[in-house]
Enzyme design. Structure first.
Site, PDB file in Angstrom:
ATOM      1  N   ASN A   9       0.868  -1.181   0.000  1.00  0.00           N
ATOM      2  CA  ASN A   9       0.000   0.000   0.000  1.00  0.00           C
ATOM      3  C   ASN A   9       0.903   1.228   0.000  1.00  0.00           C
ATOM      4  OD1 ASN A   9      -1.816   2.033   0.475  1.00  0.00           O
ATOM      5  ND2 ASN A   9      -2.403   1.329   2.526  1.00  0.00           N
ATOM      6  N   LYS A  11       0.098   4.251  -0.239  1.00  0.00           N
ATOM      7  CA  LYS A  11      -0.544   5.416   0.388  1.00  0.00           C
ATOM      8  C   LYS A  11      -0.344   6.662  -0.506  1.00  0.00           C
ATOM      9  CE  LYS A  11      -0.054   3.098   4.780  1.00  0.00           C
ATOM     10  NZ  LYS A  11       0.082   3.162   6.237  1.00  0.00           N
ATOM     11  N   HIS A  94      -9.259   1.098   5.213  1.00  0.00           N
ATOM     12  CA  HIS A  94      -7.973   1.337   5.880  1.00  0.00           C
ATOM     13  C   HIS A  94      -8.177   2.277   7.066  1.00  0.00           C
ATOM     14  CE1 HIS A  94      -3.864   2.474   6.680  1.00  0.00           C
ATOM     15  NE2 HIS A  94      -3.501   1.391   6.014  1.00  0.00           N
ATOM     16  N   GLU A  96      -6.524   4.677   8.139  1.00  0.00           N
ATOM     17  CA  GLU A  96      -6.303   6.104   7.850  1.00  0.00           C
ATOM     18  C   GLU A  96      -7.557   6.718   7.242  1.00  0.00           C
ATOM     19  OE1 GLU A  96      -2.712   5.449   5.641  1.00  0.00           O
ATOM     20  OE2 GLU A  96      -1.708   4.873   7.508  1.00  0.00           O
ATOM     21  N   GLU A 166      -5.028  -4.879  10.727  1.00  0.00           N
ATOM     22  CA  GLU A 166      -3.980  -3.872  10.904  1.00  0.00           C
ATOM     23  C   GLU A 166      -4.215  -3.136  12.216  1.00  0.00           C
ATOM     24  OE1 GLU A 166      -2.098  -2.664   6.913  1.00  0.00           O
ATOM     25  OE2 GLU A 166      -3.921  -1.489   7.115  1.00  0.00           O
ATOM     26  N   GLY A 172       2.936   2.259  10.805  1.00  0.00           N
ATOM     27  CA  GLY A 172       3.879   3.349  10.628  1.00  0.00           C
ATOM     28  C   GLY A 172       4.624   3.725  11.901  1.00  0.00           C
ATOM     29  N   SER A 212       3.897  -2.208  10.260  1.00  0.00           N
ATOM     30  CA  SER A 212       5.351  -2.259  10.452  1.00  0.00           C
ATOM     31  C   SER A 212       5.962  -3.619  10.105  1.00  0.00           C
ATOM     32  CB  SER A 212       5.719  -1.848  11.882  1.00  0.00           C
ATOM     33  OG  SER A 212       5.314  -0.510  12.131  1.00  0.00           O
TER      34      SER A 212
HETATM   35  P1  13P Z   1       3.360   0.325   7.649  1.00  0.00           P
HETATM   36  O1  13P Z   1       3.870  -0.962   7.043  1.00  0.00           O
HETATM   37  O2  13P Z   1       4.080   1.541   7.168  1.00  0.00           O
HETATM   38  O3  13P Z   1       3.273   0.225   9.146  1.00  0.00           O
HETATM   39  O4  13P Z   1       1.846   0.508   7.133  1.00  0.00           O
HETATM   40  C1  13P Z   1       0.978  -0.558   7.214  1.00  0.00           C
HETATM   41  C2  13P Z   1      -0.253  -0.206   6.478  1.00  0.00           C
HETATM   42  O5  13P Z   1      -0.976   0.702   6.861  1.00  0.00           O
HETATM   43  C3  13P Z   1      -0.554  -0.936   5.234  1.00  0.00           C
HETATM   44  O6  13P Z   1      -1.823  -0.656   4.779  1.00  0.00           O
END
Ligand code: 13P
Length: 249
Positions: A9, A11, A94, A96, A166, A172, A212
């Site tokens: 992803n 983003k 997601h 976010e 997640e 992140g 992560s």
């Molecule tokens: P990270 O791997 O940067 O922690 O992000 C995970 C994520 O949100 C994948 O959709």
């Protein structure tokens, strides 16, 4: 046999030149793998990525879409628009998008319906926040996210659903769920599915872990029996790291 899937992803990262560069780097790394490999660039670069990877074993997928087919929704993208450029899979829910764009279980249920109505596969994301885990409420939170957004579906629909657990506190942050925490939650998710739809459905749905995941921890996490792959954020922006994770299977 459940599919192993590793999806990157991206983003809101990579403009067009950066996308072209990363695609070139990915193609240098790409080799046969036990896992299905996917990348989710931003909307403006989907077509470029799709064209570049047309003959390759990397699927290009979308990060989001609207639930309506078309209409007065300024700034939004529909399933049929994605399909018309060859996109067959979409990430929905997601954390976010839940946190910054007020996506709810109810609006996500409509998005899932729209994806399925368009024969698109959904990678459906959910996960608890840190306070939920601290108060040992994490299973209840995850259970309600899944039930509210997905349990109106017929069993047959799960052929086109991939789940992605997640935990918000691991996204992140560099802090990963331990392989045991991931396994415990994935087993709980599978049992939740089995209670509603039976073992055949529960055993056939791939459940990805995200938060992560890095080359250094992927093997241990993917080694757990109910972890069928990963949704990768930061590490998917580097071709070598991403393929080190893909090759952890
Ligand atoms: P990270 O791997 O940067 O922690 O992000 C995970 C994520 O949100 C994948 O959709």
């Amino acid at each position: 046999m459940r599919k192993h899937i590793v999806a990157g992803n991206w983003k809101m990262n990579n403009d067009l030149p950066q996308t072209e560069l990363l695609l070139t780097e990915l193609l240098k790394q790409n080799q046969t793998s036990d896992a299905e490999v996917m990348i989710a660039p931003t909307f403006t670069n989907l077509w470029q990525a799709f064209e570049s990877l047309r003959q390759e074993s990397i699927e290009v997928i979308a990060q989001n879409m609207h639930f309506a087919e078309n209409g007065a929704y300024t700034g939004e993208i529909s399933a049929s628009m994605l399909k018309s450029i060859g996109i067959k899979t979409v990430i929905l829910g997601h954390s976010e998008r839940r946190a910054y764009y007020n996506e709810t279980d109810e609006s996500l249920a409509k998005k899932v319906d729209a994806a399925l109505a368009n024969d698109m596969r959904t990678i459906f994301c959910f996960g608890e926040e840190l306070q939920d885990r601290k108060s040992e409420n994490h299973e209840a939170v995850v259970e309600s996210q899944i039930k509210n957004a997905l349990f109106h579906l017929e069993a047959d629909a799960f052929k086109n659903i991939v789940l992605a657990y997640e935990p918000v506190w691991a996204i992140g942050t560099g802090e990963t769920a331990s392989p045991e925490q991931a396994q415990d939650m994935h087993a709980f998710i599978r049992k939740t599915l089995a209670d509603k739809y039976g073992n055949d459905v529960a055993d056939s749905v791939s459940i990805l872990y995200g938060g992560s995941v890095k080359p250094g921890n992927a093997k241990e996490i993917f080694g757990k029996p109910d972890v069928d792959g990963g949704l990768i954020g930061g590490a998917s922006l580097n071709a070598e790291d991403f393929y080190a994770i893909v090759n952890a299977f």
